[in-house]
Design an enzyme around this catalytic site. Structure first.
Site, PDB file in Angstrom:
ATOM      1  N   ARG A   1      20.387  -3.449  27.763  1.00  0.00           N
ATOM      2  CA  ARG A   1      20.446  -4.793  28.350  1.00  0.00           C
ATOM      3  C   ARG A   1      19.571  -5.757  27.557  1.00  0.00           C
ATOM      4  O   ARG A   1      19.704  -6.974  27.687  1.00  0.00           O
ATOM      5  CB  ARG A   1      19.959  -4.796  29.807  1.00  0.00           C
TER       6      ARG A   1
ATOM      7  N   ASP B   1      40.298  -1.805  32.042  1.00  0.00           N
ATOM      8  CA  ASP B   1      38.912  -2.060  31.639  1.00  0.00           C
ATOM      9  C   ASP B   1      37.982  -1.085  32.358  1.00  0.00           C
ATOM     10  O   ASP B   1      38.282  -0.607  33.449  1.00  0.00           O
ATOM     11  CB  ASP B   1      38.547  -3.502  31.984  1.00  0.00           C
ATOM     12  N   GLU B   2      36.839  -0.794  31.740  1.00  0.00           N
ATOM     13  CA  GLU B   2      35.817   0.085  32.333  1.00  0.00           C
ATOM     14  C   GLU B   2      36.440   1.408  32.799  1.00  0.00           C
ATOM     15  O   GLU B   2      36.203   1.869  33.918  1.00  0.00           O
ATOM     16  CB  GLU B   2      35.110  -0.615  33.510  1.00  0.00           C
TER      17      GLU B   2
ATOM     18  N   LYS C   1      34.013  -6.185  23.906  1.00  0.00           N
ATOM     19  CA  LYS C   1      35.264  -5.605  24.404  1.00  0.00           C
ATOM     20  C   LYS C   1      36.143  -6.636  25.094  1.00  0.00           C
ATOM     21  O   LYS C   1      37.376  -6.576  24.982  1.00  0.00           O
ATOM     22  CB  LYS C   1      34.975  -4.440  25.340  1.00  0.00           C
ATOM     23  N   THR C   2      35.540  -7.595  25.814  1.00  0.00           N
ATOM     24  CA  THR C   2      36.347  -8.597  26.511  1.00  0.00           C
ATOM     25  C   THR C   2      37.117  -9.460  25.525  1.00  0.00           C
ATOM     26  O   THR C   2      38.300  -9.759  25.724  1.00  0.00           O
ATOM     27  CB  THR C   2      35.458  -9.474  27.412  1.00  0.00           C
TER      28      THR C   2
ATOM     29  N   GLN D   1      28.212   4.846  29.325  1.00  0.00           N
ATOM     30  CA  GLN D   1      27.829   3.932  30.396  1.00  0.00           C
ATOM     31  C   GLN D   1      28.464   4.328  31.733  1.00  0.00           C
ATOM     32  O   GLN D   1      28.561   3.496  32.636  1.00  0.00           O
ATOM     33  CB  GLN D   1      28.214   2.494  30.037  1.00  0.00           C
TER      34      GLN D   1
END
Length: 765
Positions: A630, A233-234, A38-39, A264
């Site tokens: 993770r 973001d987020e 995403k970044t 998430q």
């Protein structure tokens, strides 16, 4: 004039990422799964906007952390520098806002503070400043700070501000009972104090920015015309005020892009509202939805296992992560005998995979990129901080370096050190260092000047500071408000010291924890942080319990020496090659080649609190999904058949989340799912079917009650000659005589003992 896209920076994107980067007009929801890049997508989208002629001055990108904002800004600048023909000065780039929510609001308020009655040089109070203000208000209003602590007030006030509630809004919503009136008065005084001091706290930065834009249309229009392109973001972690701020700024042009993953959303307990991302299409008509489902982090089996768990949530957007990587190793499941066996197993696996242990048939582990695994490639992610202690012990025994992220090492945590200081005073009253540490823990109205006065008085008498408190002249030289609580602290420690030969170490610990007021002070705070400290304190009871089980004759001196050897080990530097220990909440945004998720048991994960609210289990499941994703190369899930937690030993039931993992993806021990199996597995019939409705046992609540009960000792119980009793250390006996403060008992094991009733762990049979 728009410049034709060079396209080079877009070549690194996959089809869906590229589509998101090129979609610039209108509302856009990017559902970015874990590890989906995403970044890279966001930075390329910003660069594409600029390349197409959008001024950096018209772009606002908001994140949640300074680290994320700095990383995004640096990557944008790097990409822009590589575009031929794009002439952009540093001043042009600096006109673009890539900031956190709080820093963006602060910039807006600095320019417009007078619209809200503040001067532009207003101060921003940090948590310590806030606490000082609340303390002064509590004192001025004659509020009992043991019943209503500063931390409790600040928690309520912060929650109100995140919901956009003033003090008046709060009492109108909650009614006017005694508690709400106290909170209202403190909240209102807090607001007045900050305004009088020309100050705002961190929550005010968001709240006042929204208030400014709501009440001043010209200011709102100015920022709407400036920020024609907004990116967040987020987005799944936004609260009500952040949602409202974004909505107001984007409503004029509608060019808003939010990036997030509802799977998430794991911070609802601190205000995040998953409805913000789930309802985005309703809030912004004509939204384009693009799903980033290709994962670049994990192997196929890990992703499929995570998908099989999260698919059980109903409140989510439909999506499924996939990868072009191979299936990789299956998830390994290990059902340990107990929590110590669990920690030892994980330590052995780390040794084996890192190549340090000469296991039969093992040549050491290899990471996906072909290099040998190092300690820094391993992470143990647990649900509660209290779980870390067993792993720290196991790693110390096996000479495995480790570091704890998102918190201190177990034995270095403040609450553990405080209780160790109390116990050291029981063992050695000359320990002035320990007395200084705990004389005002919990708060007893003792400041630094009083401590120095006590030190001087003790020096004159040639005594330790603790022993000097036994002198009434010294005690009554303390501030009047501190005398009673300090006297009680002295009496408890003195009694424990005098009776330590008649008490188990666990009895001493219970008495200190409860009768000094330490446990109650944390309970009265009623915050998430305080609950975590209580969990650690009750888990310390498990440490004592294990030592006593191994050595029934364990003395306080023996225990202090053994723990000192553990607590003296230095913390490992973050740059060291060490295994990482952290909670799953802290691990969000990180990745590791090998991940262990221990404690996969109902009541621990999912925790018992998950069953107290309708969507609690779904948030716990999202946390499990975050933990599983993770892992890059290998994932381990473990549980313990018997676990001692908070000083209580219980048989456990394997986690509901374990039973939700597709069994084809798992190697290792069998997972009992409550179904009749032709393969011979059984014994847990009915567990799976009842898991969603049956609330697991609240071991933390039980542990607190048990500690309080034991700490009360024989107390005011009436004993007469001939009564049969049982004692925690000496077993069964017969009462010979009893007076107001003592009871004499003839024990079968040790003969006659005279015990202090206030502290003796004695019960009638």
């Amino acid at each position: 004039m728009a410049i034709k896209s060079s396209g080079s920076y877009l070549d690194r994107l996959n089809d869906m990422q590229r589509e998101a980067a090129l979609y610039t007009e209108g509302p856009l929801l990017i559902l970015a799964g874990a590890g989906s890049g995403k970044t890279s997508t966001m930075t390329c989208r910003i660069v594409h906007l600029i390349e197409q002629g959008v001024s950096p001055y018209n772009i606002l990108a908001v994140t949640f952390t300074n680290k994320a904002a700095n990383e995004m800004r640096e990557r944008v600048e790097e990409l822009m520098a590589d575009i031929p023909g794009l002439m952009m000065s540093p001043a042009d780039i600096s006109g673009m806002w890539i900031q956190t929510f709080h820093s963006a609001c602060l910039r807006i308020l600095r320019v417009n503070a007078e619209r809200l009655g503040y001067e532009r040089n207003f101060a921003v109070y940090d948590p310590q400043d806030q606490k000082t203000v609340i303390k002064n208000i509590v004192k001025a209003q004659n509020i009992d700070d043991k019943k209503f602590t500063p931390a409790y007030f600040l928690s309520i006030i912060s929650d109100c501000k995140n919901k956009g509630q003033s003090a008046d809004d709060y009492i109108n919503a909650c009614g006017e009972d005694f508690r709400t009136k106290v909170i209202y008065n403190v909240y209102r005084a807090y607001e007045n104090t900050l305004r009088k001091n020309n100050a705002m706290d961190f929550d005010d930065l968001l709240l006042n920015a929204v208030k400014l834009l709501s009440e001043n249309e010209d200011v709102l229009i100015r920022y709407q015309n400036r920020f024609k392109y907004i990116m967040v973001d987020e987005y799944q972690d936004t609260n009500y005020i952040q949602y409202k701020l974004v909505h107001m700024l984007a409503s004029a042009h509608g060019n808003i892009c939010v990036v997030g993953d509802d799977d998430q959303c794991i911070y609802e307990w601190r205000g995040a509202d998953i409805r913000n991302i789930l309802d985005f299409e309703r809030d912004f008509k004509g939204t384009k939805v693009i799903k980033l489902e290709q994962n670049y982090r994990s192997y196929g089996n890990i992703l499929n296992a995570a998908n099989s768990v999260i698919s059980h949530n109903k409140g989510r957007k439909a999506k499924k992560l996939w990868t072009s990587k191979d299936a990789g190793d299956k998830i390994i499941y290990y059902r340990a005998d107990n929590e110590k066996d669990e920690a030892s197993y994980i330590a052995r696996e780390i040794d084996r995979l890192s190549g340090r242990t000469l296991a039969v048939g093992s040549s050491g582990g290899k990471a996906a990129d072909g290099r040998e695994l190092e300690y820094r490639d391993f992470a143990v992610l647990y649900r509660t901080n209290a779980q870390s202690r067993n792993f720290e012990d196991a790693f110390l025994r096996n000479d495995i370096p480790y570091r704890v992220l998102g918190g201190l090492r177990y034995y270095d945590r403040k609450e553990i050190k405080d209780m160790m200081a109390y116990m050291r005073l029981v063992h050695n009253s000359a320990d002035d260092l320990s007395l200084v540490r705990i004389i005002n823990e919990p708060k007893r109205g003792i400041g630094d000047k009083t401590v120095e006065k006590l030190r001087a008085l003790a020096d004159v008498r040639g005594q330790s500071m603790f022993d000097a408190l036994g002198d009434e002249d010294v005690l009554y030289a303390l501030p009047a408000k501190a005398i009673t609580s300090v006297a009680e602290m002295f009496r408890v420690i003195k009694e424990c010291a005098e009776e330590k030969q008649n008490l188990r170490v666990s009895d001493i610990y219970d008495a200190l924890l409860v009768r000094t007021g330490y446990l109650k002070a944390l309970e009265d705070q009623n915050t998430v942080e305080a609950d975590g400290r209580i969990e650690n304190l009750l888990e310390f009871k498990s440490v004592i319990f294990e030592y006593e089980k191994d050595d029934p004759e364990l003395t306080l001196e023996d225990f202090m020496e053994r723990v000192a050897l553990i607590s003296d080990v230095d913390n490992h530097n973050a740059s060291e090659n060490a295994v990482v220990l952290m909670t799953m909440h802290s691990a969000k945004g990180l990745e590791f080649p090998v991940v262990f998720l221990p404690g996969m048991e109902d009541g621990l994960f999912p925790g018992w609190r998950a069953y107290e609210k309708p969507d609690g289990l779904e948030e716990e499941r999202r946390l499990c999904y975050v933990g599983m994703t993770r892992a890059k190369d290998r994932l381990y899930l473990t549980s313990a058949a018997v676990r001692t937690l908070y000083g209580k030993t219980d048989y456990t039931r394997e986690s509901q989340f374990l039973r939700e993992v597709d069994k084809k993806l798992i190697d290792g021990d069998a997972i009992y799912d409550g179904k009749k199996s032709s393969g011979g597995f059984g014994g847990y019939d009915g567990f799976a079917s009842s898991a969603s409705s049956a609330k697991p046992f609240d071991s933390l609540k039980y542990a607190k009650q048990e500690v309080k009960s034991k700490a009360s000792g024989a107390g005011n119980a009436s004993y007469e000659a001939g009564d049969e009793v049982t004692h925690g250390k000496f077993g069964n006996g017969l009462v010979i005589e009893s007076d107001e403060r003592t009871v004499s008992v003839m024990f079968d094991s040790v003969g006659l003992k005279k015990l202090a009733k206030d502290i003796a762990p004695l019960k009638k049979l």
